[in-house]
Design a protein around this motif. Structure first.
Motif, PDB file in Angstrom:
ATOM      1  N   SER A   1      -6.069   4.988  -3.684  1.00 30.77           N
ATOM      2  CA  SER A   1      -6.201   6.445  -3.532  1.00 30.77           C
ATOM      3  C   SER A   1      -5.658   6.918  -2.186  1.00 30.77           C
ATOM      4  O   SER A   1      -5.139   8.026  -2.067  1.00 30.77           O
ATOM      5  N   SER A   2      -5.724   6.059  -1.160  1.00 32.68           N
ATOM      6  CA  SER A   2      -5.184   6.425   0.152  1.00 32.68           C
ATOM      7  C   SER A   2      -3.665   6.593   0.120  1.00 32.68           C
ATOM      8  O   SER A   2      -3.083   7.247   0.992  1.00 32.68           O
ATOM      9  N   ASP A   3      -3.013   6.020  -0.904  1.00 34.51           N
ATOM     10  CA  ASP A   3      -1.559   6.175  -1.074  1.00 34.51           C
ATOM     11  C   ASP A   3      -1.232   7.171  -2.188  1.00 34.51           C
ATOM     12  O   ASP A   3      -0.096   7.226  -2.666  1.00 34.51           O
TER      13      ASP A   3
ATOM     14  N   LEU B   1      14.312  -4.623  -3.767  1.00 31.67           N
ATOM     15  CA  LEU B   1      14.907  -3.347  -3.362  1.00 31.67           C
ATOM     16  C   LEU B   1      13.859  -2.512  -2.650  1.00 31.67           C
ATOM     17  O   LEU B   1      12.716  -2.429  -3.109  1.00 31.67           O
ATOM     18  N   ALA B   2      14.233  -1.883  -1.538  1.00 26.13           N
ATOM     19  CA  ALA B   2      13.317  -0.996  -0.811  1.00 26.13           C
ATOM     20  C   ALA B   2      13.421   0.419  -1.370  1.00 26.13           C
ATOM     21  O   ALA B   2      14.520   0.897  -1.662  1.00 26.13           O
ATOM     22  N   GLN B   3      12.272   1.060  -1.548  1.00 25.86           N
ATOM     23  CA  GLN B   3      12.256   2.441  -2.021  1.00 25.86           C
ATOM     24  C   GLN B   3      10.913   3.077  -1.684  1.00 25.86           C
ATOM     25  O   GLN B   3       9.881   2.413  -1.734  1.00 25.86           O
ATOM     26  N   THR B   4      10.935   4.362  -1.341  1.00 22.38           N
ATOM     27  CA  THR B   4       9.711   5.084  -1.030  1.00 22.38           C
ATOM     28  C   THR B   4       9.503   6.200  -2.037  1.00 22.38           C
ATOM     29  O   THR B   4      10.408   6.987  -2.304  1.00 22.38           O
ATOM     30  N   VAL B   5       8.307   6.238  -2.611  1.00 21.48           N
ATOM     31  CA  VAL B   5       7.902   7.308  -3.524  1.00 21.48           C
ATOM     32  C   VAL B   5       6.572   7.835  -3.004  1.00 21.48           C
ATOM     33  O   VAL B   5       5.569   7.115  -3.012  1.00 21.48           O
ATOM     34  N   GLY B   6       6.535   9.078  -2.525  1.00 23.51           N
ATOM     35  CA  GLY B   6       5.318   9.630  -1.937  1.00 23.51           C
ATOM     36  C   GLY B   6       4.882   8.788  -0.752  1.00 23.51           C
ATOM     37  O   GLY B   6       5.674   8.529   0.167  1.00 23.51           O
ATOM     38  N   ASN B   7       3.636   8.324  -0.784  1.00 22.16           N
ATOM     39  CA  ASN B   7       3.120   7.474   0.296  1.00 22.16           C
ATOM     40  C   ASN B   7       3.343   5.986   0.034  1.00 22.16           C
ATOM     41  O   ASN B   7       2.948   5.152   0.839  1.00 22.16           O
ATOM     42  N   VAL B   8       3.948   5.650  -1.103  1.00 23.32           N
ATOM     43  CA  VAL B   8       4.170   4.248  -1.457  1.00 23.32           C
ATOM     44  C   VAL B   8       5.552   3.831  -0.962  1.00 23.32           C
ATOM     45  O   VAL B   8       6.569   4.260  -1.496  1.00 23.32           O
TER      46      VAL B   8
END
Length: 194
Positions: free
Chosen positions: A37-39, A124-131
């Motif tokens: 939930s923190s992410d 592969l590196a990727q950011t979605v929201g806080n993840v």
């Protein structure tokens, strides 16, 4: 006449025991993983991918033991509702035991359990929201369960079909924790006695 009747069954029993090589191909899929939930909560969802394994074992009759190396790819395709395409590879060394029911018969159902060490790679590196996923890997303890049926094609070759479930210890890659992780799949394979 009595000796002749006994000899064939004794010979057949001996042929089911000994060292064997095993190999299979199939499909495996990582189960959905909950995001803390923190992410932002939600799930990571995966697609099915190739699963293959090779190993060596010893058949004692109704009981078998084997050492297996398996490799499974199950791409991460969705994070919190956002489509992604991130390769997630698992490779494991497992020590397993199995019980063959109806030992010596042409059709043999079996169950198996094992424990071992797995390495999980994110490619592969990727950011979605806080993840924020980064390229990396982690080595963890894992366990496997198998349920299948084998057919004795020849004196030395069994063909088998099985379903399996692989459970992973929680692991962390970068700052992302993967918890409650598991994978299921189905495979077709050969056991060849030497």
């Amino acid at each position: 006449a009595s000796l002749t009747a006994i000899a064939p069954s004794y010979t057949e029993e001996v042929k089911t025991k000994g060292v064997y090589f095993v190999g299979s191909v199939g499909l495996g899929q990582m189960a959905d993983i909950n995001i803390h939930s923190s992410d932002g909560g939600g799930k990571m969802q995966f697609d099915s991918g190739f699963a293959g394994e090779l190993g060596i074992g010893y058949d004692f009759g109704p009981l078998r033991t084997q050492v297996i190396f398996n490799s499974i790819n199950s791409d991460l395709t969705n994070i919190q509702g956002t489509a992604v395409n991130i390769g997630v590879d698992s490779s494991s060394f497992m020590l397993e035991g199995a019980i063959d029911f109806r030992d010596g018969k042409d059709w043999q159902p079996y169950i198996g359990l094992g424990v071992g060490q797995s390495k999980i790679d994110v490619t592969l590196a990727q950011t979605v929201g806080n993840v924020a996923l980064t390229v990396g890997n982690d080595s963890i303890t894992s366990a496997i369960g198998r349920l299948g049926v084998a057919y004795k094609a020849t004196d030395n070759v069994d063909i088998y079909a099985e379903g399996w479930a692989l459970a992973y210890e929680d692991f962390t890659i970068g700052t992302v924790e993967f918890y409650g992780c598991g994978m299921t799949g189905a495979s077709l394979g050969l056991r060849v006695r030497i």
